[in-house]
Design a protein around this motif. Structure first.
Motif, PDB file in Angstrom:
ATOM      1  N   ASP A   1       0.758  -1.115   0.081  1.00 26.78           N
ATOM      2  CA  ASP A   1      -0.137  -0.068  -0.043  1.00 26.78           C
ATOM      3  C   ASP A   1       0.773   1.295   0.001  1.00 26.78           C
ATOM      4  O   ASP A   1       1.552   1.317   0.816  1.00 26.78           O
ATOM      5  N   SER A   2       0.739   1.906  -0.963  1.00 26.82           N
ATOM      6  CA  SER A   2       1.591   3.425  -1.294  1.00 26.82           C
ATOM      7  C   SER A   2       1.310   4.212  -0.154  1.00 26.82           C
ATOM      8  O   SER A   2       2.235   4.911   0.346  1.00 26.82           O
ATOM      9  N   SER A   3       0.466   4.238   0.595  1.00 23.97           N
ATOM     10  CA  SER A   3       0.409   5.131   2.070  1.00 23.97           C
ATOM     11  C   SER A   3       1.337   4.720   2.887  1.00 23.97           C
ATOM     12  O   SER A   3       1.573   5.583   3.911  1.00 23.97           O
TER      13      SER A   3
ATOM     14  N   GLY B   1       4.496   6.875   1.972  1.00 24.74           N
ATOM     15  CA  GLY B   1       4.437   8.448   1.770  1.00 24.74           C
ATOM     16  C   GLY B   1       3.424   8.901   0.645  1.00 24.74           C
ATOM     17  O   GLY B   1       3.202  10.109   0.540  1.00 24.74           O
ATOM     18  N   GLY B   2       2.818   7.881   0.250  1.00 24.73           N
ATOM     19  CA  GLY B   2       1.743   8.120  -0.880  1.00 24.73           C
ATOM     20  C   GLY B   2       0.321   7.998  -0.438  1.00 24.73           C
ATOM     21  O   GLY B   2       0.132   7.940   0.874  1.00 24.73           O
ATOM     22  N   THR B   3      -0.606   8.284  -1.423  1.00 25.25           N
ATOM     23  CA  THR B   3      -1.960   8.014  -1.074  1.00 25.25           C
ATOM     24  C   THR B   3      -2.300   6.405  -1.041  1.00 25.25           C
ATOM     25  O   THR B   3      -1.707   5.775  -1.649  1.00 25.25           O
TER      26      THR B   3
ATOM     27  N   THR C   1      -3.008   3.487  -2.092  1.00 28.85           N
ATOM     28  CA  THR C   1      -3.439   2.910  -3.278  1.00 28.85           C
ATOM     29  C   THR C   1      -2.517   1.745  -3.447  1.00 28.85           C
ATOM     30  O   THR C   1      -1.524   1.413  -2.767  1.00 28.85           O
TER      31      THR C   1
ATOM     32  N   ILE D   1       0.124  -1.148  -4.573  1.00 32.25           N
ATOM     33  CA  ILE D   1       1.110  -1.095  -5.461  1.00 32.25           C
ATOM     34  C   ILE D   1       1.194  -2.301  -6.257  1.00 32.25           C
ATOM     35  O   ILE D   1       1.171  -3.307  -5.959  1.00 32.25           O
TER      36      ILE D   1
ATOM     37  N   LYS E   1      -0.704   3.552 -13.428  1.00 28.67           N
ATOM     38  CA  LYS E   1      -0.730   4.813 -12.323  1.00 28.67           C
ATOM     39  C   LYS E   1      -0.219   4.296 -10.971  1.00 28.67           C
ATOM     40  O   LYS E   1       0.283   5.192 -10.215  1.00 28.67           O
ATOM     41  N   ASN E   2       0.027   2.999 -10.767  1.00 36.20           N
ATOM     42  CA  ASN E   2       0.005   2.445  -9.418  1.00 36.20           C
ATOM     43  C   ASN E   2       1.207   1.505  -9.325  1.00 36.20           C
ATOM     44  O   ASN E   2       1.473   0.858  -8.489  1.00 36.20           O
TER      45      ASN E   2
ATOM     46  N   VAL F   1      12.631   7.897  -8.996  1.00 33.15           N
ATOM     47  CA  VAL F   1      12.365   8.123  -7.341  1.00 33.15           C
ATOM     48  C   VAL F   1      14.085   8.544  -6.873  1.00 33.15           C
ATOM     49  O   VAL F   1      14.618   7.444  -6.924  1.00 33.15           O
TER      50      VAL F   1
END
Length: 128
Positions: A9-11, A14-16, A18, A20, A68-69, A88
């Motif tokens: 999970d990208s959260s 540091g992401g929202t 989503t 991965i 997108k993910n 990145v």
């Protein structure tokens, strides 16, 4: 770590929130082997359902399946000028910086004494 399947999970990085999607290169890829050694410390890639290993080592198909993910690892030269992906930074450094932590040395091997064609190529390859 994302590539071991521990983080999906990208959260968590540091992401929202989503899911991965991890795109992996085939084991025959030099980039795969270098990433495994340098980043995973020789450990295996995860076997989670969000990890897809491609059948062949080619950048264009890889970029097409990212979506997108998606996340992948690549040789910097393959993605530096791509408009559909972003690089990145690692510890604030991008691959074109001298302090980037992940690099591999590539060498030219040739039979001695080198032919004139080999000398010409080496002269070109090592020129500015």
């Amino acid at each position: 770590m994302i590539f071991k399947g521990n983080t999906q999970d990208s959260s968590k990085v540091g992401g929202t929130a989503t899911h991965i999607k991890v795109i992996n290169r085939p084991a025959v890829s030099g980039t795969h082997q270098t990433f495994k050694e340098q980043v995973l410390g020789g450990s295996e890639f995860g076997r989670e359902s969000n990890l897809t290993t491609l059948n062949r080592d080619a950048t264009t198909p890889l970029l097409q399946v990212l979506g997108k993910n998606g996340i992948d690892y690549a040789t910097f030269a393959q993605v530096a000028n791509q408009k559909t992906v972003r690089v990145v930074p690692v510890n604030g450094a991008t691959p074109d910086a001298g302090n980037y932590p992940y690099k591999r040395q590539l060498y030219y091997a040739y039979k001695n004494p080198p032919s004139q064609a080999v000398k010409d190529f080496l002269g070109y390859a090592t020129s500015s």
